[in-house]
Design a protein around this motif. Structure first.
Motif, PDB file in Angstrom:
ATOM      1  N   ARG A 109       0.818  -1.213   0.000  1.00 48.44           N
ATOM      2  CA  ARG A 109       0.000   0.000   0.000  1.00 48.44           C
ATOM      3  C   ARG A 109       0.854   1.265   0.000  1.00 48.44           C
ATOM      4  NH1 ARG A 109      -2.964  -0.415   4.906  1.00 48.44           N
ATOM      5  NH2 ARG A 109      -1.152   0.510   5.890  1.00 48.44           N
ATOM      6  N   GLU A 110       1.902   1.307   0.808  1.00 50.17           N
ATOM      7  CA  GLU A 110       2.723   2.512   0.907  1.00 50.17           C
ATOM      8  C   GLU A 110       3.428   2.827  -0.403  1.00 50.17           C
ATOM      9  OE1 GLU A 110       2.552   4.626   3.412  1.00 50.17           O
ATOM     10  OE2 GLU A 110       1.017   3.233   4.127  1.00 50.17           O
ATOM     11  N   ALA A 111       3.771   1.813  -1.177  1.00 51.33           N
ATOM     12  CA  ALA A 111       4.399   2.050  -2.478  1.00 51.33           C
ATOM     13  C   ALA A 111       3.402   2.682  -3.440  1.00 51.33           C
ATOM     14  CB  ALA A 111       4.941   0.740  -3.050  1.00 51.33           C
ATOM     15  N   VAL A 112       2.155   2.216  -3.397  1.00 46.80           N
ATOM     16  CA  VAL A 112       1.105   2.816  -4.237  1.00 46.80           C
ATOM     17  C   VAL A 112       0.898   4.271  -3.842  1.00 46.80           C
ATOM     18  CG1 VAL A 112      -1.328   2.715  -4.898  1.00 46.80           C
ATOM     19  CG2 VAL A 112      -0.033   0.592  -4.586  1.00 46.80           C
ATOM     20  N   ILE A 113       0.855   4.531  -2.552  1.00 41.40           N
ATOM     21  CA  ILE A 113       0.654   5.902  -2.073  1.00 41.40           C
ATOM     22  C   ILE A 113       1.797   6.808  -2.523  1.00 41.40           C
ATOM     23  CG2 ILE A 113       0.578   7.337   0.013  1.00 41.40           C
ATOM     24  CD1 ILE A 113      -1.027   5.085   1.337  1.00 41.40           C
ATOM     25  N   ARG A 114       3.012   6.299  -2.503  1.00 39.28           N
ATOM     26  CA  ARG A 114       4.148   7.108  -2.974  1.00 39.28           C
ATOM     27  C   ARG A 114       3.974   7.477  -4.445  1.00 39.28           C
ATOM     28  NH1 ARG A 114       7.160   3.651   0.462  1.00 39.28           N
ATOM     29  NH2 ARG A 114       7.709   2.267  -1.275  1.00 39.28           N
ATOM     30  N   HIS A 115       3.506   6.527  -5.260  1.00 37.99           N
ATOM     31  CA  HIS A 115       3.245   6.803  -6.682  1.00 37.99           C
ATOM     32  C   HIS A 115       2.175   7.892  -6.833  1.00 37.99           C
ATOM     33  CE1 HIS A 115       5.754   3.902  -8.709  1.00 37.99           C
ATOM     34  NE2 HIS A 115       5.282   2.896  -8.004  1.00 37.99           N
ATOM     35  N   LEU A 116       1.111   7.769  -6.061  1.00 40.01           N
ATOM     36  CA  LEU A 116       0.013   8.719  -6.170  1.00 40.01           C
ATOM     37  C   LEU A 116       0.414  10.110  -5.677  1.00 40.01           C
ATOM     38  CD1 LEU A 116      -2.910   6.391  -5.035  1.00 40.01           C
ATOM     39  CD2 LEU A 116      -2.537   7.309  -7.327  1.00 40.01           C
ATOM     40  N   GLU A 117       1.216  10.159  -4.627  1.00 40.24           N
ATOM     41  CA  GLU A 117       1.657  11.456  -4.113  1.00 40.24           C
ATOM     42  C   GLU A 117       2.672  12.113  -5.043  1.00 40.24           C
ATOM     43  OE1 GLU A 117       2.977  10.924  -0.099  1.00 40.24           O
ATOM     44  OE2 GLU A 117       0.915  10.977   0.697  1.00 40.24           O
ATOM     45  N   ALA A 118       3.428  11.311  -5.781  1.00 45.40           N
ATOM     46  CA  ALA A 118       4.326  11.883  -6.791  1.00 45.40           C
ATOM     47  C   ALA A 118       3.523  12.439  -7.962  1.00 45.40           C
ATOM     48  CB  ALA A 118       5.314  10.822  -7.277  1.00 45.40           C
ATOM     49  N   LEU A 119       2.440  11.769  -8.298  1.00 45.88           N
ATOM     50  CA  LEU A 119       1.571  12.205  -9.393  1.00 45.88           C
ATOM     51  C   LEU A 119       0.800  13.468  -9.021  1.00 45.88           C
ATOM     52  CD1 LEU A 119       0.164  11.359 -12.171  1.00 45.88           C
ATOM     53  CD2 LEU A 119      -1.599  10.359 -10.710  1.00 45.88           C
ATOM     54  N   ALA A 120       0.254  13.510  -7.817  1.00 47.12           N
ATOM     55  CA  ALA A 120      -0.546  14.648  -7.351  1.00 47.12           C
ATOM     56  C   ALA A 120      -0.117  14.973  -5.923  1.00 47.12           C
ATOM     57  CB  ALA A 120      -2.031  14.324  -7.411  1.00 47.12           C
ATOM     58  N   PRO A 121       0.942  15.749  -5.762  1.00 45.49           N
ATOM     59  CA  PRO A 121       1.453  16.052  -4.417  1.00 45.49           C
ATOM     60  C   PRO A 121       0.383  16.671  -3.522  1.00 45.49           C
ATOM     61  CG  PRO A 121       3.030  16.752  -6.099  1.00 45.49           C
ATOM     62  CD  PRO A 121       1.777  16.346  -6.828  1.00 45.49           C
ATOM     63  N   PRO A 122       0.258  16.193  -2.290  1.00 47.01           N
ATOM     64  CA  PRO A 122      -0.773  16.715  -1.387  1.00 47.01           C
ATOM     65  C   PRO A 122      -0.690  18.222  -1.171  1.00 47.01           C
ATOM     66  CG  PRO A 122       0.150  14.679  -0.517  1.00 47.01           C
ATOM     67  CD  PRO A 122       0.983  15.045  -1.697  1.00 47.01           C
ATOM     68  N   GLU A 123       0.524  18.791  -1.260  1.00 44.42           N
ATOM     69  CA  GLU A 123       0.667  20.233  -1.019  1.00 44.42           C
ATOM     70  C   GLU A 123       0.030  21.086  -2.117  1.00 44.42           C
ATOM     71  OE1 GLU A 123       4.710  18.697  -2.618  1.00 44.42           O
ATOM     72  OE2 GLU A 123       3.151  18.039  -1.211  1.00 44.42           O
ATOM     73  N   LEU A 124      -0.376  20.475  -3.232  1.00 45.20           N
ATOM     74  CA  LEU A 124      -1.076  21.209  -4.288  1.00 45.20           C
ATOM     75  C   LEU A 124      -2.557  21.409  -3.975  1.00 45.20           C
ATOM     76  CD1 LEU A 124       0.386  19.659  -7.576  1.00 45.20           C
ATOM     77  CD2 LEU A 124       1.095  21.751  -6.399  1.00 45.20           C
ATOM     78  N   ALA A 125      -3.061  20.706  -2.978  1.00 41.52           N
ATOM     79  CA  ALA A 125      -4.493  20.759  -2.677  1.00 41.52           C
ATOM     80  C   ALA A 125      -4.896  22.101  -2.093  1.00 41.52           C
ATOM     81  CB  ALA A 125      -4.865  19.644  -1.702  1.00 41.52           C
ATOM     82  N   GLU A 126      -6.157  22.481  -2.330  1.00 42.36           N
ATOM     83  CA  GLU A 126      -6.716  23.679  -1.718  1.00 42.36           C
ATOM     84  C   GLU A 126      -6.837  23.478  -0.201  1.00 42.36           C
ATOM     85  OE1 GLU A 126      -7.470  26.445  -3.292  1.00 42.36           O
ATOM     86  OE2 GLU A 126      -7.325  25.787  -5.386  1.00 42.36           O
ATOM     87  N   GLU A 127      -6.852  24.583   0.540  1.00 44.91           N
ATOM     88  CA  GLU A 127      -6.890  24.498   2.009  1.00 44.91           C
ATOM     89  C   GLU A 127      -8.100  23.717   2.513  1.00 44.91           C
ATOM     90  OE1 GLU A 127      -6.544  28.224   3.951  1.00 44.91           O
ATOM     91  OE2 GLU A 127      -4.607  28.732   3.037  1.00 44.91           O
ATOM     92  N   PHE A 128      -9.241  23.854   1.824  1.00 42.82           N
ATOM     93  CA  PHE A 128     -10.447  23.179   2.318  1.00 42.82           C
ATOM     94  C   PHE A 128     -10.360  21.665   2.203  1.00 42.82           C
ATOM     95  CE2 PHE A 128     -11.544  24.151  -2.172  1.00 42.82           C
ATOM     96  CZ  PHE A 128     -11.871  22.877  -2.632  1.00 42.82           C
ATOM     97  N   ASP A 129      -9.354  21.168   1.478  1.00 48.00           N
ATOM     98  CA  ASP A 129      -9.178  19.719   1.342  1.00 48.00           C
ATOM     99  C   ASP A 129      -8.331  19.119   2.459  1.00 48.00           C
ATOM    100  OD1 ASP A 129     -10.669  18.554  -0.643  1.00 48.00           O
ATOM    101  OD2 ASP A 129      -9.229  18.928  -2.236  1.00 48.00           O
ATOM    102  N   ALA A 130      -7.864  19.922   3.382  1.00 45.59           N
ATOM    103  CA  ALA A 130      -7.048  19.402   4.479  1.00 45.59           C
ATOM    104  C   ALA A 130      -7.800  18.301   5.228  1.00 45.59           C
ATOM    105  CB  ALA A 130      -6.677  20.532   5.437  1.00 45.59           C
ATOM    106  N   GLY A 131      -7.173  17.126   5.347  1.00 45.39           N
ATOM    107  CA  GLY A 131      -7.801  16.000   6.026  1.00 45.39           C
ATOM    108  C   GLY A 131      -8.777  15.223   5.175  1.00 45.39           C
ATOM    109  N   ARG A 132      -8.971  15.650   3.909  1.00 48.26           N
ATOM    110  CA  ARG A 132      -9.961  15.007   3.048  1.00 48.26           C
ATOM    111  C   ARG A 132      -9.341  14.316   1.831  1.00 48.26           C
ATOM    112  NH1 ARG A 132     -12.833  20.126   4.285  1.00 48.26           N
ATOM    113  NH2 ARG A 132     -14.594  19.630   5.660  1.00 48.26           N
ATOM    114  N   ILE A 133      -8.023  14.327   1.726  1.00 50.31           N
ATOM    115  CA  ILE A 133      -7.352  13.649   0.630  1.00 50.31           C
ATOM    116  C   ILE A 133      -6.386  12.613   1.196  1.00 50.31           C
ATOM    117  CG2 ILE A 133      -7.565  15.587  -0.975  1.00 50.31           C
ATOM    118  CD1 ILE A 133      -4.594  16.228  -0.364  1.00 50.31           C
ATOM    119  N   GLY A 134      -5.854  11.804   0.288  1.00 52.75           N
ATOM    120  CA  GLY A 134      -4.952  10.747   0.728  1.00 52.75           C
ATOM    121  C   GLY A 134      -5.717   9.506   1.141  1.00 52.75           C
TER     122      GLY A 134
END
Length: 238
Positions: free
Chosen positions: A3-28
């Motif tokens: 699972r952690e390897a998949v998450i690393r791929h997804l976070e490289a594709l769409a880094p969490p820091e690109l998310a809007e503030e209202f998405d805090a705690g709602r992504i990943g």
């Protein structure tokens, strides 16, 4: 794959820091399941039909664009209870890519731009503007939904595109200042339409964001579950 390897791929594709503030705690990873993820499905929403299909097929991870858990949880009943009951019992992971995927290179808006054959593209604070070689009917055909046009518009030369619910007055003004002569998004409010400096083309939320999730599944060899909302058009002739 773990699972952690998949998450690393997804976070490289769409880094969490690109998310809007209202998405805090709602992504990943919003629901943690088993560690091994041999089977992964994608969908736009974790709708009852999507979850049922994923659980029936024994999927290890479901990757969606819209979180199934939006508001802070103080009580578990109804639809949320039904969702969690099945997902937790099965051990399926649920991972969310939302506004970080909207902003990411190759994400929601870039996939739309490629789909609509836009060129000479300029990024906006959200979305983009590009030269469009298509007619309005051709755009409708590619998106697979009828379009509503607010304002006088016969042809499109330079089109602004914002996937999802993007009819924000500031975005529309920004697109206009970047030379857009029309603006494509979903979920338009009356007051916004009346004040817009350029014609607005209204599609459905699903039609604008599902292509990116479908492309994500294709890119990684995952399965995509298509679940568009039912849509009917009625006129005086019906």
């Amino acid at each position: 794959m773990e699972r952690e390897a998949v998450i690393r791929h997804l976070e490289a594709l769409a880094p969490p820091e690109l998310a809007e503030e209202f998405d805090a705690g709602r992504i990943g990873l919003v629901v943690e399941g088993r560690e091994e993820t041999g089977s992964i499905y994608c969908a736009l929403d974790a709708s009852p039909r999507v979850v049922e299909k994923a659980l029936l097929d024994g999927t290890d991870m479901l990757v969606v664009h819209h979180t199934p858990i939006w508001a802070p949880v103080t009580k578990i009943d109804g639809d949320l209870a039904a969702f969690l009951r099945g997902v937790l019992r099965s051990g399926m992971n649920v991972y969310v890519l939302h506004t970080n995927f909207d902003h990411a290179p190759g994400g929601v808006n870039d996939v739309l731009a490629e789909m609509l054959r836009l060129s000479d593209i300029i990024p906006l604070s959200l979305g983009l503007v590009g030269d469009c070689p298509l007619s309005i009917s051709e755009i409708s055909g590619l998106l697979g939904v009828p379009l509503r046009v607010w304002g006088e518009l016969e042809t499109v030369s330079r089109l602004a595109v914002v996937g999802g619910s993007g009819f924000d007055p500031l975005l529309i003004r920004e697109a206009y200042e970047q030379g857009a002569d029309a603006f494509l998004s979903a979920e338009l409010k009356h007051s916004v339409a009346r004040a817009a400096p350029i014609p607005l083309i209204e599609a459905t939320h699903y039609s604008l964001e599902a292509p990116a999730m479908r492309e994500l599944a294709r890119r990684f060899g995952w399965n995509y579950i298509d679940d568009p909302p039912a849509l009917s058009l009625w006129t005086s002739g019906n």
